[in-house]
Design a protein around this motif. Structure first.
Motif, PDB file in Angstrom:
ATOM      1  N   ASP A 178     -14.057  -8.768   6.705  1.00 40.88           N
ATOM      2  CA  ASP A 178     -14.295  -7.684   7.222  1.00 40.88           C
ATOM      3  C   ASP A 178     -14.067  -6.331   6.620  1.00 40.88           C
ATOM      4  OD1 ASP A 178     -14.388  -6.080  10.137  1.00 40.88           O
ATOM      5  OD2 ASP A 178     -12.363  -5.526   9.144  1.00 40.88           O
ATOM      6  N   ALA A 179     -15.039  -5.265   6.659  1.00 43.95           N
ATOM      7  CA  ALA A 179     -14.672  -4.035   5.595  1.00 43.95           C
ATOM      8  C   ALA A 179     -13.655  -3.368   5.930  1.00 43.95           C
ATOM      9  CB  ALA A 179     -16.065  -3.176   6.021  1.00 43.95           C
ATOM     10  N   LYS A 180     -13.074  -3.286   6.980  1.00 45.88           N
ATOM     11  CA  LYS A 180     -11.655  -2.388   7.303  1.00 45.88           C
ATOM     12  C   LYS A 180     -10.605  -3.341   6.493  1.00 45.88           C
ATOM     13  CE  LYS A 180      -8.767  -0.121  10.383  1.00 45.88           C
ATOM     14  NZ  LYS A 180      -8.573   0.457  11.955  1.00 45.88           N
ATOM     15  N   ALA A 181     -10.457  -4.736   7.064  1.00 42.99           N
ATOM     16  CA  ALA A 181      -9.464  -5.516   6.316  1.00 42.99           C
ATOM     17  C   ALA A 181      -9.695  -5.432   4.856  1.00 42.99           C
ATOM     18  CB  ALA A 181      -9.768  -6.807   6.837  1.00 42.99           C
ATOM     19  N   ILE A 182     -10.764  -5.401   4.400  1.00 41.46           N
ATOM     20  CA  ILE A 182     -10.666  -4.993   2.768  1.00 41.46           C
ATOM     21  C   ILE A 182     -10.035  -4.009   2.106  1.00 41.46           C
ATOM     22  CG2 ILE A 182     -12.232  -4.776   0.964  1.00 41.46           C
ATOM     23  CD1 ILE A 182     -14.349  -6.809   2.384  1.00 41.46           C
ATOM     24  N   TYR A 183     -10.371  -2.759   3.216  1.00 41.42           N
ATOM     25  CA  TYR A 183      -9.982  -1.548   2.868  1.00 41.42           C
ATOM     26  C   TYR A 183      -8.673  -1.394   2.847  1.00 41.42           C
ATOM     27  CZ  TYR A 183     -12.942   2.799   2.179  1.00 41.42           C
ATOM     28  OH  TYR A 183     -13.623   3.867   1.410  1.00 41.42           O
ATOM     29  N   LEU A 184      -7.820  -1.654   3.828  1.00 38.15           N
ATOM     30  CA  LEU A 184      -6.675  -1.608   4.081  1.00 38.15           C
ATOM     31  C   LEU A 184      -5.881  -2.526   2.921  1.00 38.15           C
ATOM     32  CD1 LEU A 184      -6.095  -1.986   8.096  1.00 38.15           C
ATOM     33  CD2 LEU A 184      -6.401  -0.268   6.461  1.00 38.15           C
ATOM     34  N   ASP A 185      -6.361  -3.897   2.396  1.00 37.37           N
ATOM     35  CA  ASP A 185      -5.902  -4.416   1.543  1.00 37.37           C
ATOM     36  C   ASP A 185      -6.142  -3.763   0.203  1.00 37.37           C
ATOM     37  OD1 ASP A 185      -4.739  -7.120   0.600  1.00 37.37           O
ATOM     38  OD2 ASP A 185      -6.599  -6.982  -0.967  1.00 37.37           O
ATOM     39  N   LEU A 186      -7.000  -2.999  -0.135  1.00 37.77           N
ATOM     40  CA  LEU A 186      -7.205  -2.312  -1.316  1.00 37.77           C
ATOM     41  C   LEU A 186      -6.201  -1.072  -1.604  1.00 37.77           C
ATOM     42  CD1 LEU A 186     -11.053  -1.949  -1.526  1.00 37.77           C
ATOM     43  CD2 LEU A 186      -9.622  -3.551  -2.903  1.00 37.77           C
TER      44      LEU A 186
END
Length: 486
Positions: A178-186
């Protein structure tokens, strides 16, 4: 400098693979990778690859300047009409950012080079402060590259791609996340990297951008976090505000000298990518577009003289989406297409416009939106050596409109981000200004707000890419990313 070029070229050569598997698989451990290469050389190779890909104007791999309709073409118009199939542009961008199987001797994959730099760093015996600084640098460039991929495609393979599994190193079947999950991890990775930085020490001496100056890298990390926070503003306003205010307090770019990129490109292997594609190629394929030039003409924008030549005493842009006779229109000046011209991936002008937007959204970032709007335009003018009096007069003639702040900020950021394709594209998608018209010859349903997935994924990772396409609403250029809500 020639020695540096040679070292980078050799490092790039060691990273080139002959595998016919899809390129993301080289993010896993591979026995064909070198067993010992100085991690600083690999880091510099990753920086070079990132600069080369993001700043490139090559129609085979980066056409974001057409997504914001700031450039036009002359003989060939496929790209201005968004044909990304004849030339597999989504594949090429994905591969060059992800890994090195498709890379050239001068352009290894960004993420694979960073992976190997981190792996080899552990055996180099540097002191703890230097090692932590080097790790922080690797992580921040990693985050930049991953965020670019999310901003380009949406959901992508991420968590699985980070795991180098010795049991199955050649697997092409990696799920999309999921793109948002990636964003938050980044963003968490940015925080961890910045926390590792010790500004009394230094980082890699091979560093092409900041020469190991950790105070610059700290500002870069905070500024990258700020960019990503503002990008989240429509999808998660509260979280965006928290992240943006924290990044602002921690310290953003304060002038052009902080910019993430090169103030002046050297000659040779590391020359300005725009020069390589526009001048060194010996072709006359590109012009400034009528959409941009006409807009700048209506505002009497003083940057025209810095960026464009004149035709019969006027600035004239090539018709967007059509063929154009090269000699009949304005051309780029050396400030844009010179061999040693500047090239930035994240810069002070962008941060000032992001602060303006943040203030307009009610975030606490040090000043009012109106004042920051003026400061942002002045930052862009200063970047191109326009004097303060001229900038002040321009702002007075083109004032901030608090009622329609998205239009004010969107249009002026679009101009200021000229020749910064990815940066301009993010502003235009988030703020929905300027309003672009799909050209008459377009082969897609709308002006792109995302790039389609690599065609190779449908051959080698079909189950996962089809699931991802279904989840996001279809693998189309009109499918909006999770943060592009309006």
């Amino acid at each position: 400098m020639k020695k540096l070029f040679l070292i980078i070229g050799l490092a790039s050569l060691t990273l080139t693979l002959t595998s016919c598997e899809r390129d993301i698989t080289s993010l896993n451990e591979d026995p064909k990778h070198p067993t010992e290469v100085p991690s600083g050389v690999l880091f510099a190779s990753a920086e070079h690859a990132l600069l080369d890909q993001v700043l490139s104007a090559n129609v085979n791999r980066n056409i974001t300047r057409f997504f914001t309709q700031q450039w036009s073409e002359t003989t060939y118009t496929d790209e201005t009409n968004y044909d990304m199939v004849t030339r597999p542009i989504p594949r090429n961008h994905y591969n060059r950012m992800m890994a090195s199987a498709s890379a050239t001797i001068n352009s290894p994959g960004v993420l694979s080079a960073l992976r190997d730099a981190r792996r080899f760093l552990d055996s180099e015996g540097v002191d703890a402060v230097t090692k932590n600084n080097n790790i922080a640098m690797i992580e921040l460039v990693n985050v930049y590259a991953w965020a670019n991929l999310v901003d380009t495609y949406g959901d992508i393979p991420y968590f699985g791609a980070l795991k180098a599994t010795a049991e199955n190193p050649g697997s092409a079947e990696i799920p999309y996340d999921d793109a948002k999950a990636i964003y938050l991890d980044l963003i968490k990775r940015i925080d961890a990297a910045v926390a590792m930085i010790n500004t009394t020490g230094s980082g890699y001496s091979n560093d092409l951008i900041y020469k190991g100056d950790m105070s610059k890298w700290k500002k870069m990390g905070n500024s990258l976090k700020f960019r990503m926070a503002v990008t989240l503003a429509d999808s998660d306003p509260a979280l965006a505000k928290t992240y943006a205010e924290a990044a602002y307090t921690a310290g953003l770019f304060t002038d052009k000298l902080d910019n993430f990129g090169l103030q002046t490109f050297p000659s040779g292997l590391l020359s300005n990518p725009v020069y390589q594609d526009v001048i060194q190629s010996g072709r006359n394929d590109f012009l400034p577009s009528d959409i941009l030039v006409d807009f700048m003409n209506t505002t009497s924008d003083p940057r025209r003289a810095t960026w464009f030549t004149q035709v019969a005493g006027a600035y004239v842009g090539g018709v967007y989406g059509d063929q154009n006779v090269f000699s009949s229109y304005s051309h780029f000046t050396n400030v844009i297409s010179g061999e040693n011209a500047q090239g930035f991936l994240l810069d002070f002008s962008e941060i000032q416009f992001l602060r303006t937007e943040a203030a307009a959204r009610g975030f606490s970032v040090g000043d009012t939106a109106a004042n920051l709007y003026s400061a942002a335009i002045k930052a862009s003018m200063t970047e191109y050596n326009i004097n303060d009096a001229t900038a002040t007069a321009f702002i007075a003639a083109n004032p901030y409109n608090a009622v329609n702040w998205k239009k004010s900020i969107g249009e002026q950021a679009w101009v200021a981000m000229f020749n910064k394709g990815f940066q301009s594209w993010n502003f235009a998608r988030r703020l929905d200004f300027p309003v672009f018209q799909n050209p008459g010859g377009s082969v897609v349903e709308s002006v792109p707000v995302r790039m389609r997935y690599s065609d190779q994924e449908y051959l080698l990772n079909a189950k996962n890419v089809n699931a991802a396409a279904s989840k996001i609403g279809g693998d189309k250029v009109s499918t909006k990313l999770f943060w592009d809500k309006f």
